[in-house]
Write a protein that holds these residues in place. Structure first.
Motif, PDB file in Angstrom:
ATOM      1  N   TRP A  12       0.825  -1.206   0.000  1.00  0.00           N
ATOM      2  CA  TRP A  12       0.000   0.000   0.000  1.00  0.00           C
ATOM      3  C   TRP A  12       0.862   1.259   0.000  1.00  0.00           C
ATOM      4  O   TRP A  12       0.596   2.214  -0.745  1.00  0.00           O
ATOM      5  CB  TRP A  12      -0.930  -0.014   1.209  1.00  0.00           C
ATOM      6  CG  TRP A  12      -1.728   1.247   1.366  1.00  0.00           C
ATOM      7  CD1 TRP A  12      -1.636   2.156   2.372  1.00  0.00           C
ATOM      8  CD2 TRP A  12      -2.744   1.732   0.483  1.00  0.00           C
ATOM      9  NE1 TRP A  12      -2.527   3.184   2.167  1.00  0.00           N
ATOM     10  CE2 TRP A  12      -3.228   2.952   1.017  1.00  0.00           C
ATOM     11  CE3 TRP A  12      -3.290   1.266  -0.714  1.00  0.00           C
ATOM     12  CZ2 TRP A  12      -4.216   3.694   0.395  1.00  0.00           C
ATOM     13  CZ3 TRP A  12      -4.283   2.013  -1.333  1.00  0.00           C
ATOM     14  CH2 TRP A  12      -4.740   3.218  -0.763  1.00  0.00           C
ATOM     15  N   VAL A  13       1.902   1.272   0.796  1.00  0.00           N
ATOM     16  CA  VAL A  13       2.790   2.435   0.884  1.00  0.00           C
ATOM     17  C   VAL A  13       3.492   2.668  -0.452  1.00  0.00           C
ATOM     18  O   VAL A  13       3.554   3.803  -0.948  1.00  0.00           O
ATOM     19  CB  VAL A  13       3.810   2.244   2.025  1.00  0.00           C
ATOM     20  CG1 VAL A  13       4.952   3.251   1.915  1.00  0.00           C
ATOM     21  CG2 VAL A  13       3.123   2.378   3.375  1.00  0.00           C
ATOM     22  N   THR A  31      -5.983   0.366  -6.703  1.00  0.00           N
ATOM     23  CA  THR A  31      -5.669  -0.374  -5.480  1.00  0.00           C
ATOM     24  C   THR A  31      -6.212   0.380  -4.279  1.00  0.00           C
ATOM     25  O   THR A  31      -6.069   1.600  -4.194  1.00  0.00           O
ATOM     26  CB  THR A  31      -4.133  -0.550  -5.329  1.00  0.00           C
ATOM     27  OG1 THR A  31      -3.611  -1.175  -6.506  1.00  0.00           O
ATOM     28  CG2 THR A  31      -3.797  -1.402  -4.118  1.00  0.00           C
ATOM     29  N   MET A  32      -6.821  -0.331  -3.345  1.00  0.00           N
ATOM     30  CA  MET A  32      -7.373   0.265  -2.133  1.00  0.00           C
ATOM     31  C   MET A  32      -7.097  -0.665  -0.961  1.00  0.00           C
ATOM     32  O   MET A  32      -6.877  -1.869  -1.142  1.00  0.00           O
ATOM     33  CB  MET A  32      -8.881   0.507  -2.281  1.00  0.00           C
ATOM     34  CG  MET A  32      -9.265   1.334  -3.496  1.00  0.00           C
ATOM     35  SD  MET A  32     -11.058   1.570  -3.694  1.00  0.00           S
ATOM     36  CE  MET A  32     -11.324   2.865  -2.474  1.00  0.00           C
ATOM     37  N   LEU A  33      -7.095  -0.096   0.238  1.00  0.00           N
ATOM     38  CA  LEU A  33      -7.021  -0.939   1.426  1.00  0.00           C
ATOM     39  C   LEU A  33      -8.283  -1.789   1.508  1.00  0.00           C
ATOM     40  O   LEU A  33      -9.386  -1.322   1.197  1.00  0.00           O
ATOM     41  CB  LEU A  33      -6.868  -0.082   2.688  1.00  0.00           C
ATOM     42  CG  LEU A  33      -5.494   0.564   2.890  1.00  0.00           C
ATOM     43  CD1 LEU A  33      -5.531   1.520   4.074  1.00  0.00           C
ATOM     44  CD2 LEU A  33      -4.410  -0.498   3.109  1.00  0.00           C
ATOM     45  N   LYS A  52      -4.737  -9.142  -1.449  1.00  0.00           N
ATOM     46  CA  LYS A  52      -3.365  -9.524  -1.118  1.00  0.00           C
ATOM     47  C   LYS A  52      -2.986  -9.047   0.275  1.00  0.00           C
ATOM     48  O   LYS A  52      -3.359  -7.930   0.669  1.00  0.00           O
ATOM     49  CB  LYS A  52      -2.374  -8.874  -2.105  1.00  0.00           C
ATOM     50  CG  LYS A  52      -2.647  -9.116  -3.557  1.00  0.00           C
ATOM     51  CD  LYS A  52      -1.618  -8.360  -4.388  1.00  0.00           C
ATOM     52  CE  LYS A  52      -1.802  -8.581  -5.873  1.00  0.00           C
ATOM     53  NZ  LYS A  52      -0.739  -7.899  -6.659  1.00  0.00           N
ATOM     54  N   PRO A  53      -2.196  -9.844   1.009  1.00  0.00           N
ATOM     55  CA  PRO A  53      -1.632  -9.336   2.265  1.00  0.00           C
ATOM     56  C   PRO A  53      -0.726  -8.143   1.970  1.00  0.00           C
ATOM     57  O   PRO A  53       0.077  -8.184   1.033  1.00  0.00           O
ATOM     58  CB  PRO A  53      -0.824 -10.522   2.802  1.00  0.00           C
ATOM     59  CG  PRO A  53      -1.324 -11.717   2.068  1.00  0.00           C
ATOM     60  CD  PRO A  53      -1.777 -11.226   0.728  1.00  0.00           C
ATOM     61  N   ASP A  54      -0.847  -7.096   2.748  1.00  0.00           N
ATOM     62  CA  ASP A  54      -0.054  -5.889   2.503  1.00  0.00           C
ATOM     63  C   ASP A  54       1.437  -6.162   2.626  1.00  0.00           C
ATOM     64  O   ASP A  54       2.246  -5.549   1.948  1.00  0.00           O
ATOM     65  CB  ASP A  54      -0.471  -4.787   3.488  1.00  0.00           C
ATOM     66  CG  ASP A  54       0.203  -3.463   3.189  1.00  0.00           C
ATOM     67  OD1 ASP A  54       0.249  -3.083   2.000  1.00  0.00           O
ATOM     68  OD2 ASP A  54       0.699  -2.825   4.134  1.00  0.00           O
ATOM     69  N   HIS A 105      -4.773  -6.022   4.408  1.00  0.00           N
ATOM     70  CA  HIS A 105      -4.771  -6.493   3.029  1.00  0.00           C
ATOM     71  C   HIS A 105      -5.089  -5.320   2.103  1.00  0.00           C
ATOM     72  O   HIS A 105      -5.652  -4.310   2.531  1.00  0.00           O
ATOM     73  CB  HIS A 105      -5.816  -7.592   2.825  1.00  0.00           C
ATOM     74  CG  HIS A 105      -5.380  -8.945   3.295  1.00  0.00           C
ATOM     75  ND1 HIS A 105      -5.068  -9.221   4.605  1.00  0.00           N
ATOM     76  CD2 HIS A 105      -5.213 -10.109   2.604  1.00  0.00           C
ATOM     77  CE1 HIS A 105      -4.730 -10.502   4.717  1.00  0.00           C
ATOM     78  NE2 HIS A 105      -4.809 -11.059   3.525  1.00  0.00           N
ATOM     79  N   VAL A 106      -4.715  -5.487   0.846  1.00  0.00           N
ATOM     80  CA  VAL A 106      -5.129  -4.545  -0.183  1.00  0.00           C
ATOM     81  C   VAL A 106      -5.992  -5.294  -1.188  1.00  0.00           C
ATOM     82  O   VAL A 106      -5.885  -6.524  -1.338  1.00  0.00           O
ATOM     83  CB  VAL A 106      -3.933  -3.887  -0.913  1.00  0.00           C
ATOM     84  CG1 VAL A 106      -3.114  -3.060   0.058  1.00  0.00           C
ATOM     85  CG2 VAL A 106      -3.068  -4.933  -1.609  1.00  0.00           C
TER      86      VAL A 106
END
Length: 251
Positions: A12-13, A31-33, A52-54, A105-106
Motif C-alpha cells: 500500500w505504501v 488499489t485500495m485498502l 493480497k496481504p499488505d 490487506h489490499v
C-alpha cells in the motif's frame, strides 16, 4: 546500512508513492485498502480483483475474487488452486474474513493477463543502482503460472522463460517485443526514480509487470528485495550475472 532498512515491505505504501506520478499512475491497477466496501466497489467496477496481504511475499495468501454476473449476486474466490464458486456476497465476505481479519490487506484491480498455453504469465523486471546511485535496467524474464493457479511466483511453481519466447509464441513479431521491452524499461526506470526520491536508500527493485491482452504493461507489484533465482533458470545467464555484479557494488 542494515539490509532490513533497505526494504519497504508495504504494498500500500509503495503504491501510494507511485501514483503521485502521473505517468506511472496510468500503469498502476486501481488499489485500495481492503474493506468489504472497497471490495464491493472494485468488483462492481472491474469484475475481477486480487486481495493480497499488505506485507506478503512470494504470492503467499493472494486470492483472486471474481463477480460472476452483472447483478452482483454470484462470486468466486480462488486461493492457490482451490476455487469456491457460486458464493453470495455474504458468503464471499465470510470466506475472506479468516484471512483479512487480523492482517492488513489490499484489494487490487484485476488485469486480464496475457496467457501462454492457457496459463497466465507476467514479467519480473529488475532495476539496480550503480556506485554513483544511478538506476539501470538489468534484466527481465517471463513467469508462466502453473495450470489452475492465479499467481506467477517462482516459489509457487511458475515456469521461467525468456520474454521474447512468450511474446513471439503468442503470434507477435520480434519488433513488437522490442517495443514492449522499451516500454517496460522506461516504466521501471521512471518508477525506480520516483520511489528512490521517497526512499533514497533503495538499491534494487523487482517489478512484477503484467501485460494485458493489448500488451499494455501494468505494474502489479514492486519488491524492494527481489529474488534473483528466476534469472538463473534460463539458459543464457547474462542477466543473472549482471544482477549479481550490481549487487556486489554494495557488499
Amino acid at each position: 546500512m542494515a539490509s532490513k532498512k533497505r526494504r519497504v515491505p508495504s504494498k500500500w505504501v509503495k503504491t501510494a508513492v507511485l501514483v503521485r506520478n502521473k505517468r506511472v499512475r496510468r500503469a498502476i491497477p486501481q488499489t485500495m485498502l481492503y474493506r468489504a466496501s472497497t471490495l464491493d466497489k472494485l468488483l462492481r467496477r472491474h469484475g475481477m480483483v486480487y486481495v493480497k496481504p499488505d506485507h506478503g511475499q512470494q504470492g503467499r495468501g493472494v486470492m483472486r475474487v471474481q463477480q460472476n454476473n452483472s447483478k452482483g449476486t454470484s462470486f468466486s474466490v480462488q486461493r492457490g488452486d482451490r476455487i469456491h464458486s457460486r458464493l453470495t456476497w455474504r458468503q464471499l465476505v465470510r470466506e475472506l474474513r479468516p484471512y483479512t481479519r487480523n492482517h492488513v490487506h489490499v484489494v487490487q484491480q484485476g488485469v486480464d493477463l496475457l496467457r501462454y498455453n492457457g496459463r497466465i504469465l507476467d514479467i519480473r523486471a529488475v532495476t539496480q543502482v550503480d556506485r554513483s546511485w544511478k538506476w539501470h535496467f538489468t534484466g527481465m524474464v517471463a513467469r508462466i503460472a502453473q495450470p489452475r493457479k492465479a499467481v506467477t511466483n517462482g516459489s509457487q511453481g511458475a515456469d521461467i522463460t525468456p520474454v521474447p519466447f512468450v511474446i513471439t509464441r503468442n503470434g507477435r513479431s520480434i519488433e513488437t517485443y522490442n517495443r514492449i521491452e522499451a516500454e517496460i524499461r522506461q516504466l521501471c526506470l521512471l518508477s525506480a526514480r520516483v520511489l528512490s526520491r521517497k526512499y533514497p536508500f533503495l538499491q534494487e527493485l523487482g517489478f512484477d509487470i503484467g501485460l494485458d491482452q493489448k500488451l499494455r504493461p501494468w505494474i502489479i507489484e514492486v519488491n524492494t528485495k527481489p529474488d534473483v533465482k528466476p534469472f538463473s533458470k534460463i539458459s543464457d545467464h547474462t542477466m543473472y550475472y549482471r544482477i549479481l555484479r550490481y549487487r556486489r557494488n554494495f557488499k
